[in-house]
Design an enzyme around this catalytic site. Structure first.
Site, PDB file in Angstrom:
ATOM      1  N   LYS A   1       0.863  -1.182   0.000  1.00 12.10           N
ATOM      2  CA  LYS A   1       0.000   0.000   0.000  1.00 12.10           C
ATOM      3  C   LYS A   1       0.895   1.225   0.000  1.00 12.10           C
ATOM      4  O   LYS A   1       2.084   1.133   0.312  1.00 12.10           O
ATOM      5  CB  LYS A   1      -0.902   0.021   1.242  1.00 12.10           C
ATOM      6  CG  LYS A   1      -1.861  -1.148   1.339  1.00 12.10           C
ATOM      7  CD  LYS A   1      -2.683  -1.050   2.617  1.00 12.10           C
ATOM      8  CE  LYS A   1      -3.598  -2.255   2.765  1.00 12.10           C
ATOM      9  NZ  LYS A   1      -4.383  -2.199   4.024  1.00 12.10           N
TER      10      LYS A   1
ATOM     11  N   ASP B   1      -7.679   7.994  -3.993  1.00 10.08           N
ATOM     12  CA  ASP B   1      -8.044   7.241  -2.779  1.00 10.08           C
ATOM     13  C   ASP B   1      -9.558   7.058  -2.709  1.00 10.08           C
ATOM     14  O   ASP B   1     -10.239   7.631  -1.856  1.00 10.08           O
ATOM     15  CB  ASP B   1      -7.515   7.976  -1.543  1.00 10.08           C
ATOM     16  CG  ASP B   1      -7.769   7.197  -0.251  1.00 10.08           C
ATOM     17  OD1 ASP B   1      -8.049   5.986  -0.332  1.00 10.08           O
ATOM     18  OD2 ASP B   1      -7.684   7.810   0.833  1.00 10.08           O
TER      19      ASP B   1
ATOM     20  N   HIS C   1      42.713   6.681 -30.836  1.00  2.78           N
ATOM     21  CA  HIS C   1      44.085   7.105 -30.545  1.00  2.78           C
ATOM     22  C   HIS C   1      44.501   6.521 -29.198  1.00  2.78           C
ATOM     23  O   HIS C   1      43.716   6.502 -28.252  1.00  2.78           O
ATOM     24  CB  HIS C   1      44.151   8.634 -30.498  1.00  2.78           C
ATOM     25  CG  HIS C   1      45.484   9.172 -30.078  1.00  2.78           C
ATOM     26  ND1 HIS C   1      45.695   9.766 -28.849  1.00  2.78           N
ATOM     27  CD2 HIS C   1      46.677   9.207 -30.720  1.00  2.78           C
ATOM     28  CE1 HIS C   1      46.963  10.151 -28.764  1.00  2.78           C
ATOM     29  NE2 HIS C   1      47.575   9.821 -29.881  1.00  2.78           N
ATOM     30  N   ASN C   2      45.753   6.054 -29.101  1.00  2.00           N
ATOM     31  CA  ASN C   2      46.240   5.453 -27.848  1.00  2.00           C
ATOM     32  C   ASN C   2      45.189   4.513 -27.260  1.00  2.00           C
ATOM     33  O   ASN C   2      44.814   4.620 -26.091  1.00  2.00           O
ATOM     34  CB  ASN C   2      46.611   6.543 -26.837  1.00  2.00           C
ATOM     35  CG  ASN C   2      47.904   7.257 -27.213  1.00  2.00           C
ATOM     36  OD1 ASN C   2      48.595   6.866 -28.147  1.00  2.00           O
ATOM     37  ND2 ASN C   2      48.221   8.322 -26.501  1.00  2.00           N
TER      38      ASN C   2
ATOM     39  N   GLU D   1      45.283   1.663 -32.250  1.00  2.00           N
ATOM     40  CA  GLU D   1      46.708   1.989 -32.174  1.00  2.00           C
ATOM     41  C   GLU D   1      47.429   1.047 -31.218  1.00  2.00           C
ATOM     42  O   GLU D   1      46.952   0.789 -30.112  1.00  2.00           O
ATOM     43  CB  GLU D   1      46.890   3.438 -31.717  1.00  2.00           C
ATOM     44  CG  GLU D   1      48.339   3.871 -31.732  1.00  2.00           C
ATOM     45  CD  GLU D   1      48.529   5.321 -31.311  1.00  2.00           C
ATOM     46  OE1 GLU D   1      49.681   5.673 -31.009  1.00  2.00           O
ATOM     47  OE2 GLU D   1      47.548   6.083 -31.267  1.00  2.00           O
TER      48      GLU D   1
ATOM     49  N   ASP E   1      51.153   0.850 -29.583  1.00  2.00           N
ATOM     50  CA  ASP E   1      52.436   1.539 -29.362  1.00  2.00           C
ATOM     51  C   ASP E   1      53.413   0.502 -28.796  1.00  2.00           C
ATOM     52  O   ASP E   1      53.362   0.178 -27.611  1.00  2.00           O
ATOM     53  CB  ASP E   1      52.182   2.682 -28.363  1.00  2.00           C
ATOM     54  CG  ASP E   1      53.201   3.783 -28.480  1.00  2.00           C
ATOM     55  OD1 ASP E   1      54.254   3.542 -29.080  1.00  2.00           O
ATOM     56  OD2 ASP E   1      52.949   4.884 -27.959  1.00  2.00           O
TER      57      ASP E   1
ATOM     58  N   HIS F   1      52.455   3.834 -23.403  1.00  5.11           N
ATOM     59  CA  HIS F   1      52.740   5.150 -23.971  1.00  5.11           C
ATOM     60  C   HIS F   1      54.196   5.475 -23.654  1.00  5.11           C
ATOM     61  O   HIS F   1      54.538   5.799 -22.523  1.00  5.11           O
ATOM     62  CB  HIS F   1      51.787   6.195 -23.371  1.00  5.11           C
ATOM     63  CG  HIS F   1      51.700   7.455 -24.177  1.00  5.11           C
ATOM     64  ND1 HIS F   1      51.694   7.454 -25.552  1.00  5.11           N
ATOM     65  CD2 HIS F   1      51.611   8.758 -23.811  1.00  5.11           C
ATOM     66  CE1 HIS F   1      51.599   8.694 -25.995  1.00  5.11           C
ATOM     67  NE2 HIS F   1      51.552   9.501 -24.961  1.00  5.11           N
TER      68      HIS F   1
ATOM     69  N   GLU G   1      52.886   1.523 -33.960  1.00  4.28           N
ATOM     70  CA  GLU G   1      53.998   2.438 -33.695  1.00  4.28           C
ATOM     71  C   GLU G   1      55.124   1.562 -33.175  1.00  4.28           C
ATOM     72  O   GLU G   1      55.111   1.140 -32.023  1.00  4.28           O
ATOM     73  CB  GLU G   1      53.586   3.493 -32.665  1.00  4.28           C
ATOM     74  CG  GLU G   1      52.957   4.710 -33.300  1.00  4.28           C
ATOM     75  CD  GLU G   1      53.079   5.926 -32.403  1.00  4.28           C
ATOM     76  OE1 GLU G   1      54.162   6.121 -31.817  1.00  4.28           O
ATOM     77  OE2 GLU G   1      52.102   6.653 -32.287  1.00  4.28           O
TER      78      GLU G   1
ATOM     79  N   LYS H   1      49.082  -1.132 -40.360  1.00  6.37           N
ATOM     80  CA  LYS H   1      49.625   0.141 -40.832  1.00  6.37           C
ATOM     81  C   LYS H   1      50.950   0.359 -40.111  1.00  6.37           C
ATOM     82  O   LYS H   1      51.036   0.224 -38.887  1.00  6.37           O
ATOM     83  CB  LYS H   1      48.664   1.283 -40.524  1.00  6.37           C
ATOM     84  CG  LYS H   1      49.232   2.658 -40.825  1.00  6.37           C
ATOM     85  CD  LYS H   1      48.981   3.609 -39.655  1.00  6.37           C
ATOM     86  CE  LYS H   1      49.877   4.810 -39.770  1.00  6.37           C
ATOM     87  NZ  LYS H   1      50.534   5.178 -38.539  1.00  6.37           N
TER      88      LYS H   1
END
EC number: 3.1.4.11
Length: 756
Positions: free
Chosen positions: A159, A189, A311-312, A341, A343, A356, A390, A438
């Protein structure tokens, strides 16, 4: 008020043994490290939406011991995360499983007492996730409201007294004064018992979810009739919704799919409930349903497409001290990313690592990353994945890299030119299911003819990792020895086929490029902007036949992002952003790439694919791109906007901002007034108008903020839609979280019209 039982019954799961086991709960081992394993109790709550987890932390709030199943990305069986791979090798895989979350919180790694228990958890959670995803908007709303009712029913008597009603409204993100709340309470009600139960709660629910703006749109379509006939619905689809396929067949299809009344369906009519179901569905979405699948020509050269690129990719946070993780690759791939990517640096035990370089980010094994990529490369899209290497490794570890690439990726690695494709880039269709590399390469398109152990050759070193444009950045990284040349082994070089990394040597003459079609230059954002300013049309023409990769400036050590739009306007394909960093830039990015079925490849407009184009976004002239259009957007209302501050007493004060992203002259924004204390069903009814000259390059972003007079507004949700994917008429905009995940029920109701 038992939303969990409703959920189980709705999907025929009330006797499911897996879910019964989860509702009972079990002791599981939580794994954090080699020395941290703790037994904790986990249990599916009765709402079938949340998991309760035992915590031994002092002063931990009850709410913090719950997590929502809606926040789960996936459930993995076995040693399928870094944590279990490292710290649970001694435990059989059939007892191990992991819960991976949508946002960037840590993965929950668990060990069950038996294989059967692990199966219950994995299968049970997967069933709930699957069935929650298949619920329509009405079912989601009902389920959510019932779970809020459960939370508000403090004494669990099924309720609702007046105080519980007030708590319930706060759960729904509505702040009302006592007088208004008391008025609703008395109207419902009927038994005059000072509490609501059964049908009274149902009446209250109907009053709460009634939408006057939908009633008006329905009356506009149906006139004075109680239902929409096929003829009336066709007229509405033609004149208001501007549906190209509008006709009796489409109208009958919508009635069949969305009309809940079997009687109305048999009479080929749509009721107001069916009309709302249609408007909340994928057919009523502001984003074109037809663009949710791959519909573009996928047989053109790769250079004719924008490519979703990270990226990264290995980073989860910042560029200086943040953690690297294979999970970051999986997340990017699951979001449709097609260019990652890696690295690569020398690691211990003759195993190359990824991190990195010359910073304090953590390190991960090259081979582990390849396994993650292999397993997830084609889950979100069948189209090719490009691995941007890389390479900073020694000759010996380069050979290890080459061996890992062949052994782990096997037949999905493209290691030789496709038959007959030696004069231009192949198409995404030709490269389906393939991974391309690449990187630096010896010689031209065909392998240089080297064998294992043959002499390595000097090539210029990768430059991006060393690009530290800001003195403040240089002072924070470890000393980098000067190194202009890198020796490259033929085994690795020969795997680079269509993406040979080269330094950009300038445009050799107007409209031509000095690069071969398989050569690819990388540009920092600042250099790309400079080229766009100085040689905008030359850059566009260059990008007709050659791939260009753009990456964030070296000073962005916080992993912040740049706007991708200007780069796309210049025809640049591989515009790499930090996927780990949410914000407006990633919103626009993911908005662009939800087009074409979210496959990660979006065909550039014809004027960016024409080798003789004169287009220059920085110096607009007349041409096939010049198609002025006027956009009118009426922001009518919002629905179930989520709380920003989890504080129970906080109610949002929402406002909507509509932005246009495109060429410079088209960029602009407008915003609504602020609606105070209502995130459940705010009403604005405000109309904006935008003039756009190059619609093929425009995107529309709808953003909702929580207004704060004393500090920065808080982000609530957003949706970014490419101009050509925008549907007209009465539509719902389905809002995404800051991480790009769908809010279950949060929408904006809008009316859109586009005129020449």
């Amino acid at each position: 008020m038992d939303s969990g039982r409703d959920f189980l019954t709705l999907h025929g799961l009330q006797d499911d043994p897996d879910l019964q086991a989860l509702l009972k709960g079990s002791q599981l081992l939580k794994v954090k490290s080699s020395s941290w394993r703790r037994e904790r109790f986990y249990k599916l709550q009765e709402d079938c939406k949340t998991i309760w987890q035992e915590s031994r932390k002092v002063m931990r709030s009850p709410e913090s011991q719950l997590f929502s199943i809606e926040d789960i990305q996936e459930v993995r069986m076995g040693h399928r995360t870094e944590g279990l791979e490292k710290f649970a090798r001694d435990i059989p895989e059939d007892r191990c499983f992991s819960i991976v979350f949508k946002d960037q919180r840590n993965t929950l790694d668990l060990i069950a007492p038996s294989p059967a228990d692990a199966q219950h958890w994995v299968q049970g959670l997967r069933k709930i996730i699957h069935h929650s995803g298949s619920m329509d908007q009405r079912q989601k709303l009902q389920h959510w409201i019932h779970s809020c009712l459960r939370k508000a029913d403090k004494n669990k008597d099924n309720k609702m007294n007046f105080k519980e009603l007030k708590d319930f409204l706060k759960e729904l993100n509505i702040q009302v004064d006592d007088g208004y709340a008391r008025k609703i309470f008395r109207e419902c009600d009927h038994s005059q018992t000072d509490s609501l139960e059964d049908e009274e709660i149902e009446t209250f629910y109907k009053m709460l979810t009634q939408r006057a703006e939908i009633d008006r749109a329905f009356e506009e379509a149906a006139g004075s009739a109680e239902t929409l006939s096929v003829e009336r619905l066709v007229t509405f689809l033609q004149h208001q919704q501007r549906e190209e396929e509008a006709g009796p067949a489409l109208a009958l299809s919508l009635i069949e799919r969305y009309e809940p009344s079997e009687t109305a369906k048999a009479q080929r009519q749509m009721t107001k409930d069916g009309f709302l179901m249609y408007l909340l569905s994928a057919d009523g979405n502001a984003f074109s349903l037809a663009h949710r699948r791959v519909y573009q020509d996928m047989d053109q050269p790769l250079s004719h497409y924008l490519v979703s690129s990270s990226h990264n990719t290995y980073l989860l946070e910042d560029q200086l001290t943040g953690p690297s993780s294979t999970e970051a690759y999986i997340r990017a791939l699951c979001k449709g990313c097609r260019c990652l990517e890696l690295d690569c640096w020398d690691g211990p035990n003759q195993e190359p690592i990824i991190y990195h370089g010359y910073t304090f980010t953590s390190k991960i094994l090259f081979c582990d990353v390849l396994r993650a990529i292999r397993d997830y490369a084609f889950k979100a899209s069948p189209y090719p994945v490009i691995l941007s290497l890389e390479n900073h490794c020694s000759l010996e570890q380069q050979r290890v890299m080459a061996r890992h690439l062949r052994a782990i990726l096997g037949p999905i690695l493209l290691d030789q030119p496709l038959d007959g494709v030696t004069t231009s880039l192949p198409s995404p269709e030709q490269l389906k299911g393939k991974i391309l590399l690449k990187g630096k390469k010896l010689g031209g398109l065909l392998p240089a003819g080297g064998e294992n152990g043959s002499e390595a050759t000097d090539v210029s070193d990768e430059v991006e990792a060393a690009e530290m444009e800001d003195e403040a950045v240089r002072s924070q990284v470890q000393h980098k020895p000067k190194e202009d040349k890198l020796k490259l082994v033929p085994e690795l070089s020969d795997m680079i086929i269509y993406c040979k990394s080269v330094h950009f040597g300038g445009f050799s003459s107007p409209g031509t490029s000095g690069q071969a079609f398989y050569e690819m230059a990388s540009f920092s954002e600042s250099r790309a902007l400079r080229l766009l300013q100085e040689s905008g049309n030359g850059f566009v023409r260059h990008n007709v036949s050659c791939l260009s990769r753009i990456y964030p400036a070296g000073w962005r050590t916080d992993s912040s992002n740049y706007s991708p739009v200007e780069m796309w306007n210049g025809g640049c394909q591989i515009v790499a952003l930090n996927f780990q960093t949410p914000g407006p830039e990633m919103d626009v990015y993911l908005g662009c790439f939800q087009d074409n079925g979210g496959c990660g490849y979006v065909l550039k407009p014809a004027f960016l694919r024409d080798p003789n184009t004169t287009f220059n976004s920085r110096a607009l002239t007349q041409g096939p791109w010049w198609r002025p259009e006027r956009l009118r957007v009426r922001i009518i209302s919002g629905q179930q906007l989520p709380k920003v501050n989890k504080n129970k007493n906080s109610i949002v004060d929402p406002k909507v901002i509509v932005e246009i992203h495109g060429v410079g002259r088209d960029t602009g924004s407008r915003q609504t007034a602020v609606i105070t204390n209502n995130g459940f069903n705010p009403r604005w009814d405000m109309e904006f108008e935008f003039e756009v000259t190059v619609p093929d390059l425009a995107l529309v972003r709808f953003m909702v903020e929580d207004y704060d007079s004393s500090s920065k507004n808080d982000f609530i949700g957003q949706s970014t839609i490419p101009w050509n994917s925008l549907k007209q008429g009465y539509r719902h905009v389905h809002l995404l979280s800051k991480n790009g995940d769908q809010h279950p029920s949060a929408t904006l109701f809008v009316k859109i019209s586009i005129q020449d």
